[in-house]
Design a protein around this motif. Structure first.
Motif, mmCIF file in Angstrom:
data_model
loop_
_atom_site.group_PDB
_atom_site.id
_atom_site.type_symbol
_atom_site.label_atom_id
_atom_site.label_comp_id
_atom_site.label_asym_id
_atom_site.label_seq_id
_atom_site.Cartn_x
_atom_site.Cartn_y
_atom_site.Cartn_z
ATOM 1 N N ALA A 1 5.411 3.736 -0.867
ATOM 2 C CA ALA A 1 5.603 4.922 -0.881
ATOM 3 C C ALA A 1 5.042 5.822 0.541
ATOM 4 O O ALA A 1 4.074 5.476 1.052
ATOM 5 N N ALA A 2 5.879 6.849 0.567
ATOM 6 C CA ALA A 2 5.208 8.003 1.494
ATOM 7 C C ALA A 2 4.664 9.230 0.664
ATOM 8 O O ALA A 2 5.479 9.698 -0.044
ATOM 9 N N VAL A 3 3.273 9.537 0.946
ATOM 10 C CA VAL A 3 3.026 10.739 0.447
ATOM 11 C C VAL A 3 2.429 11.649 1.427
ATOM 12 O O VAL A 3 1.538 11.298 2.340
ATOM 13 N N SER A 4 2.611 12.810 1.387
ATOM 14 C CA SER A 4 2.336 13.804 2.175
ATOM 15 C C SER A 4 1.822 15.449 1.515
ATOM 16 O O SER A 4 2.664 15.820 0.583
ATOM 17 N N MET A 5 0.869 15.664 2.141
ATOM 18 C CA MET A 5 0.268 17.170 1.717
ATOM 19 C C MET A 5 0.755 18.113 2.713
ATOM 20 O O MET A 5 0.328 19.402 2.738
ATOM 21 N N GLY A 6 1.489 17.633 3.550
ATOM 22 C CA GLY A 6 1.885 18.433 4.968
ATOM 23 C C GLY A 6 3.213 19.303 4.668
ATOM 24 O O GLY A 6 3.442 19.654 3.559
ATOM 25 N N PRO B 1 0.597 -1.272 -0.038
ATOM 26 C CA PRO B 1 -0.004 0.117 -0.135
ATOM 27 C C PRO B 1 0.645 1.374 -0.043
ATOM 28 O O PRO B 1 2.026 1.186 0.433
ATOM 29 N N MET B 2 0.226 2.358 -0.313
ATOM 30 C CA MET B 2 0.916 3.658 -0.130
ATOM 31 C C MET B 2 0.598 4.214 1.221
ATOM 32 O O MET B 2 -0.632 3.933 1.730
ATOM 33 N N ALA B 3 1.491 4.630 1.834
ATOM 34 C CA ALA B 3 1.550 5.392 3.238
ATOM 35 C C ALA B 3 0.953 6.829 2.969
ATOM 36 O O ALA B 3 2.033 7.673 2.550
ATOM 37 N N LEU B 4 -0.034 7.359 3.282
ATOM 38 C CA LEU B 4 -0.482 8.693 3.324
ATOM 39 C C LEU B 4 -0.415 9.401 4.331
ATOM 40 O O LEU B 4 -1.091 8.827 5.620
ATOM 41 N N ASP B 5 0.135 10.498 4.876
ATOM 42 C CA ASP B 5 0.110 11.441 5.915
ATOM 43 C C ASP B 5 -1.199 12.184 5.855
ATOM 44 O O ASP B 5 -1.587 13.096 5.418
ATOM 45 N N ALA B 6 -2.158 11.207 6.412
ATOM 46 C CA ALA B 6 -3.688 11.628 6.241
ATOM 47 C C ALA B 6 -4.072 12.812 7.118
ATOM 48 O O ALA B 6 -5.339 13.113 6.945
ATOM 49 N N VAL B 7 -3.246 13.336 8.161
ATOM 50 C CA VAL B 7 -3.797 14.514 8.910
ATOM 51 C C VAL B 7 -2.810 15.824 8.340
ATOM 52 O O VAL B 7 -2.881 16.617 8.943
#
Length: 344
Positions: free
Chosen positions: A108-113, A15-21
């Motif tokens: 992968a690590a994905v972040s909008m932070g 899975p993709m790891a999403l910085d969900a906060v």
């Protein structure tokens, strides 16, 4: 043609790891984007406050049957906090994301932070590809030919010529592997096309790239700012200070331009009628120029996939970032980058 963000041809086992906060709006757009990506076939680990994320997921019918899993992380590095906090706040959501990649539990690590925190966490946790001195942010800009790949878009303000040469190689492999561009051309951003023009950094970099031409990359030569949007070369390399200015200028100009178009089309009855006729074409143009289309930028040069998006990202941007990350993983980008740099 825009940079590909469609569903991978085969779903990744990881899975993709999403910085969900992370990001300006917290869990809301991140969870919605993850749901959209999951419906498109991408598995996602939502990292953040377990209670908040489960509550947000509960708003989407059928989400319990999607390839989504919540990973608890009680801490989050805010947009106004220091990137250096990643060193001490080990349980912050972005650190949990990069650890999941390091441990082989996420692709992968994905972040909008916080972009600085994301870069710092990726570098500290994943390390650098051997032969790469500094990772760079690789982004796509809409161009006449489809899109132009620009780096560095902000990771390194102070650079050396060898960094730019390494980034040119990284971008060349990236485009071949992920975007199916054979022998992509590399342009060095300068104040003139002539070989003798530019700063001391540009002159030194030009010499390095010229020596690499035909061996590890396809060097076009110097290009000017206008060439970025003309698509003169597939890749544009520059320092992170200049690259970030170019990126923000392009995004700002696009917003102003569309504001002018809306004003012009709404100024008279005749223009309003004309606006109805061109609405479809303008919608397609807006799609090409919208940063959400590209999802997120990849931090190339680290030993793992890490993607950095806008703090103001909406659900569509989050979805496209996750799809792009899945494509890069499916294409085995990291092993191919490491193999390329192992060759002298």
């Amino acid at each position: 043609m825009t940079a590909k963000a469609e569903v991978p041809s085969a779903a990744s086992a990881l899975p993709m790891a999403l910085d969900a906060v992370g990001g300006d709006f917290g869990a809301l757009p991140n969870v919605e984007g993850a749901v959209l990506a999951a419906r498109a076939g991408v598995s996602v680990l939502l990292v953040g406050d377990r209670v908040k994320l489960h509550a947000e997921l509960g708003k989407y019918a059928g989400s319990s049957g999607l390839p989504l899993e919540v990973v608890d992380a009680a801490d989050v590095i805010g947009m106004d906090e220091h990137a250096s906090d990643v060193r001490s706040r080990t349980e912050a959501s972005i650190n949990v994301c990069t650890r999941l990649v390091k441990e082989g539990k996420a692709a992968a690590a994905v972040s909008m932070g916080h972009s600085g925190a994301t870069m710092a966490s990726a570098l500290l946790t994943l390390g650098r590809i051997k032969g790469v001195d500094r990772p760079a942010i690789l982004t796509h800009l809409p161009a006449k030919s489809g899109f132009t790949t620009l780096l560095d878009a902000g990771a390194n303000a102070d650079v050396k010529a060898q960094y730019l040469a390494q980034w040119a190689r990284l971008a060349s492999v990236y485009l071949r592997v992920v975007e199916d561009k054979e022998n992509p051309t590399v342009g060095l951003l300068s104040i003139g096309e002539e070989d003798h023009k530019g700063s001391a950094l540009v002159l030194e970099t030009h010499a390095l790239l010229r020596d690499m031409h035909g061996k590890t990359l396809n060097f076009h030569g110097n290009i000017e700012g206008r060439d970025i949007f003309l698509g003169t070369t597939d890749i544009v390399v520059t320092d992170g200070f200049t690259g970030n200015v170019v990126l923000k200028l392009a995004e700002g100009e696009a917003k102003v331009l569309f504001g002018w178009v809306r004003e012009a089309l709404g100024s008279t009855l005749k223009s309003k009628l004309g606006g109805l006729l061109v609405r479809g074409a303008l919608r397609g143009l807006a799609e090409r120029m919208d940063p959400s289309t590209y999802g997120a930028s990849i931090l190339v040069g680290v030993r793992g996939l890490a993607f950095i998006g806008h703090g103001s990202a909406d659900a569509r941007a989050v979805k496209n970032a996750l799809l792009r990350a899945a494509r890069a993983h499916e294409a085995q980008l990291i092993p191919k980058l490491e193999a390329a740099f192992a060759q002298k």
